[in-house]
Design a protein around this motif. Structure first.
Motif, PDB file in Angstrom:
ATOM      1  N   LEU A 179       0.809  -1.224   0.000  1.00  0.00           N
ATOM      2  CA  LEU A 179       0.000   0.000   0.000  1.00  0.00           C
ATOM      3  C   LEU A 179       0.838   1.267   0.000  1.00  0.00           C
ATOM      4  CD1 LEU A 179      -2.884  -0.986   2.439  1.00  0.00           C
ATOM      5  CD2 LEU A 179      -2.781  -1.209  -0.054  1.00  0.00           C
ATOM      6  N   LYS A 180       2.102   1.128   0.359  1.00  0.00           N
ATOM      7  CA  LYS A 180       2.990   2.295   0.345  1.00  0.00           C
ATOM      8  C   LYS A 180       4.430   1.804   0.288  1.00  0.00           C
ATOM      9  CE  LYS A 180       4.278   6.331   3.182  1.00  0.00           C
ATOM     10  NZ  LYS A 180       4.046   7.041   4.470  1.00  0.00           N
ATOM     11  N   THR A 181       5.249   2.477  -0.519  1.00  0.00           N
ATOM     12  CA  THR A 181       6.676   2.141  -0.603  1.00  0.00           C
ATOM     13  C   THR A 181       7.473   3.429  -0.670  1.00  0.00           C
ATOM     14  OG1 THR A 181       6.158   0.118  -1.855  1.00  0.00           O
ATOM     15  CG2 THR A 181       8.452   0.863  -1.864  1.00  0.00           C
ATOM     16  N   GLU A 182       8.508   3.518   0.149  1.00  0.00           N
ATOM     17  CA  GLU A 182       9.424   4.655   0.104  1.00  0.00           C
ATOM     18  C   GLU A 182      10.759   4.202  -0.483  1.00  0.00           C
ATOM     19  OE1 GLU A 182       7.758   7.338   3.866  1.00  0.00           O
ATOM     20  OE2 GLU A 182       9.602   6.143   4.102  1.00  0.00           O
ATOM     21  N   PHE A 183      11.289   5.001  -1.397  1.00  0.00           N
ATOM     22  CA  PHE A 183      12.538   4.691  -2.093  1.00  0.00           C
ATOM     23  C   PHE A 183      13.608   5.691  -1.649  1.00  0.00           C
ATOM     24  CE2 PHE A 183       8.995   3.350  -4.643  1.00  0.00           C
ATOM     25  CZ  PHE A 183       9.373   2.150  -5.230  1.00  0.00           C
ATOM     26  N   TYR A 184      14.715   5.187  -1.116  1.00  0.00           N
ATOM     27  CA  TYR A 184      15.787   6.038  -0.607  1.00  0.00           C
ATOM     28  C   TYR A 184      17.049   5.859  -1.444  1.00  0.00           C
ATOM     29  CZ  TYR A 184      12.915   6.555   3.623  1.00  0.00           C
ATOM     30  OH  TYR A 184      11.897   6.825   4.504  1.00  0.00           O
ATOM     31  N   ASP A 185      17.864   6.926  -1.539  1.00  0.00           N
ATOM     32  CA  ASP A 185      19.133   6.814  -2.254  1.00  0.00           C
ATOM     33  C   ASP A 185      20.219   6.271  -1.323  1.00  0.00           C
ATOM     34  OD1 ASP A 185      19.980   8.946  -0.669  1.00  0.00           O
ATOM     35  OD2 ASP A 185      19.829  10.427  -2.269  1.00  0.00           O
ATOM     36  N   ASP A 186      21.445   6.160  -1.837  1.00  0.00           N
ATOM     37  CA  ASP A 186      22.540   5.585  -1.061  1.00  0.00           C
ATOM     38  C   ASP A 186      22.915   6.426   0.151  1.00  0.00           C
ATOM     39  OD1 ASP A 186      22.820   3.340  -2.665  1.00  0.00           O
ATOM     40  OD2 ASP A 186      24.185   4.336  -4.053  1.00  0.00           O
ATOM     41  N   ALA A 187      22.574   7.718   0.106  1.00  0.00           N
ATOM     42  CA  ALA A 187      22.888   8.600   1.232  1.00  0.00           C
ATOM     43  C   ALA A 187      21.783   8.599   2.288  1.00  0.00           C
ATOM     44  CB  ALA A 187      23.122  10.024   0.733  1.00  0.00           C
ATOM     45  N   VAL A 191      13.657   9.642  -1.953  1.00  0.00           N
ATOM     46  CA  VAL A 191      13.589  10.108  -3.345  1.00  0.00           C
ATOM     47  C   VAL A 191      12.158  10.076  -3.857  1.00  0.00           C
ATOM     48  CG1 VAL A 191      14.395   9.722  -5.706  1.00  0.00           C
ATOM     49  CG2 VAL A 191      15.938   9.323  -3.784  1.00  0.00           C
ATOM     50  N   ASN A 192      11.510   8.926  -3.762  1.00  0.00           N
ATOM     51  CA  ASN A 192      10.143   8.740  -4.267  1.00  0.00           C
ATOM     52  C   ASN A 192       9.300   8.025  -3.223  1.00  0.00           C
ATOM     53  OD1 ASN A 192      10.727   9.820  -6.804  1.00  0.00           O
ATOM     54  ND2 ASN A 192      11.188   7.825  -7.712  1.00  0.00           N
ATOM     55  N   THR A 193       7.996   8.268  -3.274  1.00  0.00           N
ATOM     56  CA  THR A 193       7.030   7.485  -2.506  1.00  0.00           C
ATOM     57  C   THR A 193       5.974   6.962  -3.462  1.00  0.00           C
ATOM     58  OG1 THR A 193       7.346   8.863  -0.531  1.00  0.00           O
ATOM     59  CG2 THR A 193       5.383   7.474  -0.598  1.00  0.00           C
ATOM     60  N   MET A 194       5.690   5.667  -3.374  1.00  0.00           N
ATOM     61  CA  MET A 194       4.661   5.048  -4.220  1.00  0.00           C
ATOM     62  C   MET A 194       3.483   4.635  -3.340  1.00  0.00           C
ATOM     63  SD  MET A 194       4.905   1.897  -6.955  1.00  0.00           S
ATOM     64  CE  MET A 194       5.219   0.606  -5.745  1.00  0.00           C
ATOM     65  N   TYR A 195       2.281   4.995  -3.792  1.00  0.00           N
ATOM     66  CA  TYR A 195       1.063   4.665  -3.066  1.00  0.00           C
ATOM     67  C   TYR A 195       0.236   3.660  -3.874  1.00  0.00           C
ATOM     68  CZ  TYR A 195       2.325   8.948  -0.575  1.00  0.00           C
ATOM     69  OH  TYR A 195       2.991   9.901   0.133  1.00  0.00           O
ATOM     70  N   GLY A 196      -0.272   2.635  -3.209  1.00  0.00           N
ATOM     71  CA  GLY A 196      -1.184   1.679  -3.831  1.00  0.00           C
ATOM     72  C   GLY A 196      -2.608   2.018  -3.451  1.00  0.00           C
ATOM     73  N   LEU A 197      -3.453   2.368  -4.440  1.00  0.00           N
ATOM     74  CA  LEU A 197      -4.790   2.901  -4.190  1.00  0.00           C
ATOM     75  C   LEU A 197      -5.854   2.104  -4.953  1.00  0.00           C
ATOM     76  CD1 LEU A 197      -3.726   6.619  -4.737  1.00  0.00           C
ATOM     77  CD2 LEU A 197      -3.990   5.491  -2.517  1.00  0.00           C
TER      78      LEU A 197
END
Length: 250
Positions: A179-187, A191-197
């Motif tokens: 339902l939700k995914t957060e994408f982080y960089d190497d630091a 960067v991005n957040t994906m929502y499942g709706l």
């Protein structure tokens, strides 16, 4: 009790708890991954790329078999019609009808934007494997869209060909939907957040019919994926996922 005895006691208590947490997190991700893929599937989607001054739509068909085989075909708009992407194991191929050529994508291109969207090539074609390329840690429970979710943090394994520095997933407890995914960089920056709706029944499976990817630092940017149809356990074999078929499939 000596200091050494205390350390031994702590190791007997703490290590099993950590191990259990890792195993539980891995099981959650396995179930979520299997639910989305099935043994095989066919999908039809509409992707809308939204920018402050313009938007663009694409229609896409997709086929997948297990973890190692997938094929995506752009069917609209006319200028992109016939562009296709093939995954065979760790190999990713891109068919460009304008130059009548199949191009093998190097790992360095997996972090680049997919067709100008907010997804990376790896997000869509999935060269990396959510189950085998990451270490998983259960980090808590939260509510998303009025549904109780497990929260799992995923760190790439050493030497794994993974685009992101970290992923954080919210997975529905009862249906194992992402339902939700957060994408982080190497630091470690988001960067991005994906929502499942828009939870919908597809072939007897409840899944988000709409995915929205929102960049953290780009106001007015968003990519929306609408699943128009998902059919599970379709009749496919490995031969379908060939470079020759990449040129022919429509």
């Amino acid at each position: 009790m000596t200091y050494r005895s205390l350390l031994l006691l702590l190791s007997l208590v703490v290590v099993p708890l950590i191990s259990h947490s890792q195993e539980e997190a891995l099981e959650i991700i396995q179930k979520a991954n299997e639910k989305y893929r099935g043994r095989s599937n066919y999908t039809e989607i509409k992707m809308t790329i939204i920018r402050p001054d313009w938007s663009r739509e694409m229609s896409i068909k997709g086929w997948s078999l297990g973890e190692d085989y997938s094929l995506m075909l752009v069917t609209d708009p006319p200028r992109d019609k016939g562009v296709a992407f093939l995954k065979r194991g760790k190999e990713i191929w891109n068919w460009q009808p304008r130059i009548d050529r199949a191009i093998k994508l190097p790992p360095s291109m997996m972090s680049q934007s997919w067709m100008g969207s907010d997804f990376t090539n790896d997000d869509l074609v999935q060269q990396s494997n959510l189950v085998t390329d990451f270490d998983h840690m259960f980090v808590g429970e939260e509510e998303v869209q009025d549904r109780d979710c497990y929260v799992v943090e995923m760190i790439p394994k050493r030497n794994a060909a993974v685009v992101w520095g970290k992923l954080k997933l919210w997975v529905d407890k009862s249906e194992y939907m992402q339902l939700k995914t957060e994408f982080y960089d190497d630091a470690g920056f988001l960067v991005n957040t994906m929502y499942g709706l828009d939870i919908t029944d597809f072939s007897g499976e409840l899944l988000p019919a709409r995915l929205e990817v929102v960049p953290e630092d780009e106001p007015g940017h968003k990519t929306v994926v609408e699943h128009l149809d998902i059919i599970f356990d379709v009749d496919l074999d490995k031969d379908f996922f060939s470079i020759q078929n990449l040129k022919r499939v429509q």
